[in-house]
Design a protein around this motif. Structure first.
Motif, PDB file in Angstrom:
ATOM      1  N   UNK A  39       0.756  -1.149  -0.011  1.00  9.44           N
ATOM      2  CA  UNK A  39       0.044   0.037  -0.029  1.00  9.44           C
ATOM      3  C   UNK A  39       0.910   1.096  -0.130  1.00  9.44           C
ATOM      4  N   UNK A  40       0.342   2.431  -0.233  1.00  6.94           N
ATOM      5  CA  UNK A  40       1.070   3.616  -0.278  1.00  6.94           C
ATOM      6  C   UNK A  40       1.853   3.897   0.996  1.00  6.94           C
ATOM      7  N   UNK A  41       1.036   3.778   2.060  1.00  7.10           N
ATOM      8  CA  UNK A  41       1.401   3.777   3.266  1.00  7.10           C
ATOM      9  C   UNK A  41       1.385   2.431   4.040  1.00  7.10           C
ATOM     10  N   UNK A  42       2.272   1.616   3.954  1.00  6.29           N
ATOM     11  CA  UNK A  42       1.696   0.166   4.586  1.00  6.29           C
ATOM     12  C   UNK A  42       1.964  -0.114   5.748  1.00  6.29           C
ATOM     13  N   UNK A  53       9.218  -1.457  17.030  1.00  3.45           N
ATOM     14  CA  UNK A  53       7.825  -1.791  17.112  1.00  3.45           C
ATOM     15  C   UNK A  53       7.245  -1.449  15.745  1.00  3.45           C
ATOM     16  N   UNK A  54       6.660  -2.708  14.999  1.00  3.43           N
ATOM     17  CA  UNK A  54       6.133  -2.510  13.594  1.00  3.43           C
ATOM     18  C   UNK A  54       4.569  -2.526  13.692  1.00  3.43           C
ATOM     19  N   UNK A  55       4.145  -1.427  13.165  1.00  2.00           N
ATOM     20  CA  UNK A  55       2.733  -1.268  13.256  1.00  2.00           C
ATOM     21  C   UNK A  55       2.135  -1.296  11.867  1.00  2.00           C
ATOM     22  N   UNK A  59      -3.443  -1.851   6.310  1.00  2.00           N
ATOM     23  CA  UNK A  59      -2.768  -2.209   4.943  1.00  2.00           C
ATOM     24  C   UNK A  59      -3.790  -3.237   4.296  1.00  2.00           C
ATOM     25  N   UNK A  60      -3.893  -3.497   3.182  1.00  2.00           N
ATOM     26  CA  UNK A  60      -5.020  -4.367   2.464  1.00  2.00           C
ATOM     27  C   UNK A  60      -4.388  -5.955   2.423  1.00  2.00           C
ATOM     28  N   UNK A  61      -3.029  -5.984   2.295  1.00  4.44           N
ATOM     29  CA  UNK A  61      -2.459  -7.208   2.368  1.00  4.44           C
ATOM     30  C   UNK A  61      -1.808  -7.701   3.698  1.00  4.44           C
ATOM     31  N   UNK A  62      -1.890  -6.734   4.676  1.00  6.92           N
ATOM     32  CA  UNK A  62      -1.342  -7.091   6.175  1.00  6.92           C
ATOM     33  C   UNK A  62      -0.047  -7.003   6.202  1.00  6.92           C
ATOM     34  N   UNK A  63       0.493  -7.203   7.433  1.00  9.74           N
ATOM     35  CA  UNK A  63       1.948  -7.362   7.962  1.00  9.74           C
ATOM     36  C   UNK A  63       2.200  -8.363   8.900  1.00  9.74           C
ATOM     37  N   UNK A  64       3.247  -9.211   8.448  1.00 11.61           N
ATOM     38  CA  UNK A  64       3.280 -10.499   9.248  1.00 11.61           C
ATOM     39  C   UNK A  64       4.863 -10.405   9.762  1.00 11.61           C
ATOM     40  N   UNK A  65       4.842 -10.879  11.006  1.00  7.56           N
ATOM     41  CA  UNK A  65       6.105 -11.265  11.539  1.00  7.56           C
ATOM     42  C   UNK A  65       6.052 -12.648  11.934  1.00  7.56           C
ATOM     43  N   UNK A  66       7.143 -13.601  11.249  1.00  5.62           N
ATOM     44  CA  UNK A  66       7.475 -14.889  11.526  1.00  5.62           C
ATOM     45  C   UNK A  66       6.033 -15.615  11.092  1.00  5.62           C
ATOM     46  N   UNK A  67       5.527 -15.201   9.951  1.00  6.73           N
ATOM     47  CA  UNK A  67       4.363 -15.902   9.414  1.00  6.73           C
ATOM     48  C   UNK A  67       2.823 -15.633  10.068  1.00  6.73           C
ATOM     49  N   UNK A  68       2.987 -14.857  11.169  1.00  5.84           N
ATOM     50  CA  UNK A  68       1.697 -14.427  11.961  1.00  5.84           C
ATOM     51  C   UNK A  68       1.358 -12.923  11.669  1.00  5.84           C
ATOM     52  N   UNK A  70       0.175  -9.705  12.273  1.00  5.38           N
ATOM     53  CA  UNK A  70       0.023  -8.698  13.493  1.00  5.38           C
ATOM     54  C   UNK A  70      -0.702  -7.332  13.245  1.00  5.38           C
ATOM     55  N   UNK A  71      -0.970  -6.693  14.195  1.00  6.10           N
ATOM     56  CA  UNK A  71      -1.360  -5.269  14.174  1.00  6.10           C
ATOM     57  C   UNK A  71      -0.285  -4.564  14.580  1.00  6.10           C
ATOM     58  N   UNK A  72       0.336  -4.718  15.800  1.00  3.03           N
ATOM     59  CA  UNK A  72       1.127  -4.177  16.148  1.00  3.03           C
ATOM     60  C   UNK A  72       2.271  -5.040  17.084  1.00  3.03           C
ATOM     61  N   UNK A  73       3.677  -5.036  16.956  1.00  6.83           N
ATOM     62  CA  UNK A  73       4.431  -5.945  17.499  1.00  6.83           C
ATOM     63  C   UNK A  73       5.929  -5.521  17.552  1.00  6.83           C
TER      64      UNK A  73
END
Length: 276
Positions: A39-42, A53-55, A59-68, A70-73
């Motif tokens: 996304x433009x600002x993913x 922290x990644x937030x 986004x349309x396709x989401x954010x993943x950490x180690x396959x899971x 996340x919303x914020x982690x």
């Protein structure tokens, strides 16, 4: 400070040194990722209480950490971040040797099996690395499927050598049983049920040969000023800029203008005289 390394080496590694970064495909982000799945600002990456922290930014396709997803982690060295179709490995450059830091991310094994999902093992440049189930190995995997000293990995002249140490279940490179072989970027290393992907340093992104400056930008040739009077070229529609003919030129031009008519009259007279 952290370092985000692109798994497919599409871009050079990104150092996280500030307290806030915006990540996306738009040009105004601190980390720009040119991918249709971004996304433009993913997402946003920020520091909170000395933690990175990644937030997700809805986004349309989401954010993943180690396959899971996340919303914020919090992210830590060794984590694998996936944004859309882009995967980044989180590294701590302070733990890497200076020589390897100059070359980018070092040689490493990234586990892609269900036994060790997302685990990253850095291969040291100055000594062999032993994989086995005993705690005396550099990489200890306490599983009954591995031998006590199963395999050895070492770097020699910028090549990664994989050697089986007489294991019971064998060492496989791209599903081929080996005794000793050279591994390349993207190869699949399998030690019985444990599989790893070989990731090479990003040397190709750091050693681009630059063209000499004289072949890129040559000086423009400038004309020397002339001492002759300038002759201005202007449009002929301007009456003041027209060149008027002289009297002799005007007479010769007028005579030539009537010549076709005179010839025509003479010709008609000759034809009429024949019928009279």
């Amino acid at each position: 400070m952290l370092k985000l390394h692109f798994k497919d080496n599409r871009q050079i590694a990104f150092l996280v040194t500030e307290k806030l970064y915006c990540i996306g495909s738009a040009a105004d982000n601190q980390l720009v990722i040119n991918d249709d799945s971004i996304d433009p600002t993913h997402a946003k990456l920020f520091v909170d209480d000395n933690k990175y922290v990644l937030k997700d930014n809805n986004s349309s396709s989401g954010c993943f950490i180690n396959g899971q997803r996340i919303t914020q982690k919090e992210i830590l060295p060794g984590d694998i971040i996936r944004l859309g179709n882009t995967e980044l490995i989180v590294l701590d450059p302070r733990r890497l040797p200076d020589q390897e830091e100059d070359l980018g991310a070092p040689w490493r094994l990234v586990s892609d099996s269900s036994w060790l999902p997302g685990k990253i093992f850095i291969i040291p440049p100055d000594r062999p690395m032993i994989i086995g189930r005993t705690d005396k190995c550099d990489i200890t995997i306490p599983g009954t499927h591995l031998s006590r000293r199963h395999a050895e990995l070492r770097l020699h002249e910028a090549q990664l050598i994989v050697k089986d140490l007489g294991s019971a279940n064998g060492t496989f490179l791209n599903d081929k049983l080996i005794t000793e072989a050279v591994a390349h970027n993207g190869d699949r290393l399998r030690l019985d049920v444990y599989t790893f992907r070989v990731v090479a340093p990003e040397i190709e992104n750091k050693t681009r040969i630059r063209q000499p400056l004289d072949t890129i930008s040559k000086p423009i040739e400038r004309k020397q000023p002339s001492n002759e009077p300038k002759r201005w070229k202007t449009r002929p529609t301007s009456p003041g800029n027209r060149s008027e003919p002289t009297y002799e030129e005007g007479r010769s031009t007028s005579a030539l203008r009537w010549l076709p008519l005179v010839i025509a009259v003479i010709a008609i007279g000759l034809i009429a005289s024949k019928f009279l």
